[in-house]
Design an enzyme around this catalytic site. Structure first.
Site, PDB file in Angstrom:
ATOM      1  N   ASP A   1       0.832  -1.208   0.000  1.00 57.57           N
ATOM      2  CA  ASP A   1       0.000   0.000   0.000  1.00 57.57           C
ATOM      3  C   ASP A   1       0.870   1.262   0.000  1.00 57.57           C
ATOM      4  OD1 ASP A   1      -2.302   1.578   0.143  1.00 57.57           O
ATOM      5  OD2 ASP A   1      -2.639   1.204   2.270  1.00 57.57           O
TER       6      ASP A   1
ATOM      7  N   SER B   1      -3.136  -9.621   1.991  1.00 59.42           N
ATOM      8  CA  SER B   1      -3.290  -9.956   3.417  1.00 59.42           C
ATOM      9  C   SER B   1      -2.157 -10.777   4.024  1.00 59.42           C
ATOM     10  CB  SER B   1      -4.625 -10.671   3.705  1.00 59.42           C
ATOM     11  OG  SER B   1      -5.681  -9.743   3.711  1.00 59.42           O
ATOM     12  N   THR B   2      -1.105 -11.100   3.253  1.00 65.50           N
ATOM     13  CA  THR B   2      -0.057 -11.973   3.788  1.00 65.50           C
ATOM     14  C   THR B   2       1.068 -11.225   4.493  1.00 65.50           C
ATOM     15  OG1 THR B   2       1.162 -12.014   1.699  1.00 65.50           O
ATOM     16  CG2 THR B   2      -0.487 -13.751   2.057  1.00 65.50           C
TER      17      THR B   2
END
Length: 168
Positions: A34, A117-118
């Site tokens: 992000d 999500s990892t």
């Protein structure tokens, strides 16, 4: 059916119709993928994201890519891993489904995904890769317009996990 590729690279360098951002709910940038996407895209991305009023887990929203080599950024919010008893698998699958749905609506042909999500969200990598590969394969059967879906891995060891899932 479009092809699925696995690449070890920095997702901010991928020239595709869209790259997917593993975003937080605010869509205003953060760490990991992000933060890297926001930094590489420039301040205009943040300005556009502010107008989107956030995003719920499993959902996705699209913006221009600005200074990135991709045309668009599809922002999706993956689930935080809490042991697997809080619909994490379904929410992660929704990230892929909803990102591909938006890409299809915008008639995009190539899309690149990070391992959603990892990182800081703690989703087990093997489990996440299995969900990603299965979900994308299923979606590609329903949408023949995609030319290529790329899983962009941060490391060679991550790419081996995806290769194993592709062979399973």
């Amino acid at each position: 059916m479009g092809k699925i590729s696995i690449l070890v690279a920095d997702i901010t360098t991928i020239k595709a119709d869209a790259i997917v951002n593993a975003a937080n709910k605010s869509l205003l940038g953060g760490g990991g993928v992000d933060g890297a996407i926001h930094k590489a895209a420039g301040i205009q991305l943040l300005v556009e994201c502010k107008r989107l009023n956030g995003c719920e887990t499993g959902q996705a929203k699209i913006t221009k890519a600005y200074l990135l080599p991709a045309r668009y950024v599809i922002h999706t919010v993956g689930p935080v891993w809490r042991g697997g008893n809080y619909n994490e698998d379904e929410l992660l699958a929704d990230c892929y489904i909803n990102s591909l749905k938006i890409a299809s609506e915008f008639h995009l042909k190539t899309i690149a995904f990070p391992a959603i999500s990892t990182g800081i969200y703690g989703f087990p990598k093997q489990r996440a890769a299995k969900i990603a590969v299965e979900t994308v394969r299923k979606q590609l059967l329903n949408d023949l317009k995609f030319e290529e879906v790329i899983f962009v891995c941060f490391s060679e060891s991550d790419s081996q996990i995806y290769l194993a899932e592709m062979s399973a």
